[in-house]
Design a protein around this motif. Structure first.
Motif, PDB file in Angstrom:
ATOM      1  N   PRO A 309       0.833  -1.216   0.000  1.00 35.25           N
ATOM      2  CA  PRO A 309       0.000   0.000   0.000  1.00 35.25           C
ATOM      3  C   PRO A 309       0.866   1.264   0.000  1.00 35.25           C
ATOM      4  CG  PRO A 309      -0.586  -1.510   1.791  1.00 35.25           C
ATOM      5  CD  PRO A 309       0.732  -1.943   1.259  1.00 35.25           C
ATOM      6  N   ARG A 310       0.256   2.361  -0.406  1.00 35.36           N
ATOM      7  CA  ARG A 310       0.950   3.649  -0.325  1.00 35.36           C
ATOM      8  C   ARG A 310       1.144   4.042   1.140  1.00 35.36           C
ATOM      9  NH1 ARG A 310       1.005   6.491  -5.099  1.00 35.36           N
ATOM     10  NH2 ARG A 310      -0.230   5.568  -6.807  1.00 35.36           N
ATOM     11  N   THR A 311       2.067   4.960   1.360  1.00 33.55           N
ATOM     12  CA  THR A 311       2.371   5.365   2.737  1.00 33.55           C
ATOM     13  C   THR A 311       1.184   6.036   3.418  1.00 33.55           C
ATOM     14  OG1 THR A 311       3.295   7.424   1.847  1.00 33.55           O
ATOM     15  CG2 THR A 311       4.829   5.609   2.293  1.00 33.55           C
ATOM     16  N   THR A 312       0.262   6.599   2.625  1.00 26.11           N
ATOM     17  CA  THR A 312      -0.906   7.277   3.204  1.00 26.11           C
ATOM     18  C   THR A 312      -2.072   6.321   3.448  1.00 26.11           C
ATOM     19  OG1 THR A 312      -1.622   7.869   0.966  1.00 26.11           O
ATOM     20  CG2 THR A 312      -0.287   9.477   2.163  1.00 26.11           C
ATOM     21  N   ASN A 313      -1.964   5.079   2.976  1.00 24.40           N
ATOM     22  CA  ASN A 313      -3.050   4.120   3.124  1.00 24.40           C
ATOM     23  C   ASN A 313      -3.155   3.664   4.582  1.00 24.40           C
ATOM     24  OD1 ASN A 313      -4.509   1.473   3.064  1.00 24.40           O
ATOM     25  ND2 ASN A 313      -4.547   1.900   0.871  1.00 24.40           N
ATOM     26  N   LYS A 314      -4.384   3.507   5.087  1.00 24.12           N
ATOM     27  CA  LYS A 314      -4.576   3.135   6.488  1.00 24.12           C
ATOM     28  C   LYS A 314      -4.123   1.701   6.778  1.00 24.12           C
ATOM     29  CE  LYS A 314      -9.413   1.684   5.897  1.00 24.12           C
ATOM     30  NZ  LYS A 314     -10.797   1.876   6.377  1.00 24.12           N
ATOM     31  N   PHE A 315      -4.023   0.882   5.720  1.00 17.46           N
ATOM     32  CA  PHE A 315      -3.577  -0.498   5.914  1.00 17.46           C
ATOM     33  C   PHE A 315      -2.052  -0.640   5.826  1.00 17.46           C
ATOM     34  CE2 PHE A 315      -7.922  -1.023   4.219  1.00 17.46           C
ATOM     35  CZ  PHE A 315      -8.465  -1.759   5.266  1.00 17.46           C
TER      36      PHE A 315
END
Length: 406
Positions: A309-315
């Protein structure tokens, strides 16, 4: 799991010293008989001597070996169909429980013997034309069975017409319960006591002569992949990611090294599977299980890159925890299995293992140095932050640390 936890595990694995090698030799002459040909067998310092009579297809043979226990047994046999233990028609010598004299009894090693479902009981051999058999200790009738006592098994066989290529099987064990030999040791030598020999030409079968080369290649590739590259990639990810001057270079180095390690490890894994197919009856249970575990974890780590996931993704934090746990588990299992591989190849006390231990020790030393440096910088930075909050130093002052710990 932190690297200093792994260091403690790795240090428990480091032990090595060279082991002297030993070899057997063959002879065509005994105290009672002479033979035309002989050969040294590849394990247990055993050997064969024989004379083949083409006119009537009879084979006079002597098998030479030694006991490994005063209450043990020594066995030799022929497998009519394949080069493996199961199906062997064997003659096993051991001290008679009542008289102490050497007895030689026939046994058929069916599949139940390997599974140890029932005691091994003597029974006649019907499908091999055994004309005569006997066993004597080196030293004659006055000799006694002791650890290392030499024994000779003499056999006369009538072979099938035009069938001079024979699968020989031999082994030895520590104990006999009554008249039932117990299971033999399961070291590499004991599990590899099989040879196919043409008694007419005297040549050994060559269909599996590449096994030794495959073992060497398998060992080198896996030691480099799972035992050196994979831990090195983990070290790069832990320590270089916080060096601001490197930018994203640490990630490319980490990913490149880990992918290379998995690619080489896959090749080594495939060679290991092939070695298993070429070595019927030879099973390294723990080494095999650890190999499958390391390969599966490595495959999961590689597939995880596709779902990063991207660094901003909550997962992202869950993926990161999974990535760390699976990665460190793969490193530990891989290194442990390298040491298991040395044992499986009979190199538990060898210069090869010593060389690997030196490489691993160097890597561990670098980890210790980097870990100490990280904590020094972390403590210094924490102290500066505290002083900044208390107004003892200016807030605009440039931060001196370049590391941070997760």
């Amino acid at each position: 799991m932190h690297v200093h936890h792994l260091i403690f595990i790795f240090l428990l694995l480091l032990s090595s010293c060279p082991e002297p090698a030993s070899s057997a030799h063959c002879t065509t002459t005994t105290s009672t008989k002479s033979f035309q040909k002989c050969t040294s067998l590849p394990t247990q310092q055993a050997s064969l001597a024989w004379t083949f009579h083409p006119r009537n297809a009879t084979l006079d043979l002597a098998f030479f070996s030694s006991f490994i226990s005063p209450s043990g047994w020594v066995g030799w046999g022929i497998n009519p169909t394949s080069a493996e233990m199961t199906g062997t028609r064997a003659l096993i010598a051991f001290p008679d429980p009542n008289s102490g004299q050497i007895v030689l009894l026939p046994f058929v090693l069916d599949p139940t013997v390997k599974l140890q479902k029932a005691p091994l009981l003597s029974r006649p051999i019907d499908d091999i034309h055994l004309l005569s058999s006997s066993a004597t200790l080196y030293g004659g009738k006055l000799a006694t069975v002791h650890n290392g006592a030499q024994i000779q098994i003499y056999v006369t066989l009538k072979l099938s017409p035009n069938k001079t290529r024979i699968h020989f099987v031999w082994n030895r064990g520590l104990y006999v319960q009554g008249y039932s030999p117990t299971i033999h040791p399961t070291t590499e030598n004991d599990l590899s006591s099989i040879a196919t020999i043409d008694v007419l030409s005297g040549s050994a079968a060559t269909q599996h002569t590449n096994i030794g080369t495959l073992k060497t290649v398998h060992g080198i590739i896996n030691a480099v992949a799972w035992g050196i590259l994979l831990p090195s990639g983990a070290v790069i990810a832990r320590y270089l990611r916080h060096v601001q001057a490197l930018g994203p270079s640490w990630f490319y180095a980490h990913a490149g090294i880990q992918l290379s390690a998995f690619f080489l490890g896959t090749i080594g894994f495939g060679i290991g599977i092939r070695l298993g197919e070429l070595s019927p009856g030879v099973v390294y249970g723990l080494h095999r299980k650890l190999g499958f575990a390391a390969f599966c974890l490595g495959a999961l780590q590689t597939l995880a890159l596709l779902f990063r996931p991207r660094t901003t993704n909550k997962f992202r934090k869950y993926w990161k925890s999974y990535h760390h746990f699976v990665g460190y588990a793969c490193v530990v299992i891989g290194v442990v299995n390298v040491f298991q591989g040395f044992e499986a190849m009979g190199l538990g006390r060898s210069y090869e293992k010593l060389s690997y231990c030196l490489c691993l020790s160097t890597l561990i030393g670098a980890c210790i140095a980097l870990e100490v440096n990280s904590w020094v910088i972390f403590c210094r930075k924490s102290k500066e932050d505290k002083m900044r909050r208390e107004g003892l130093i200016g807030g605009s002052e440039k931060e001196s640390g370049t590391y941070r710990l997760n």
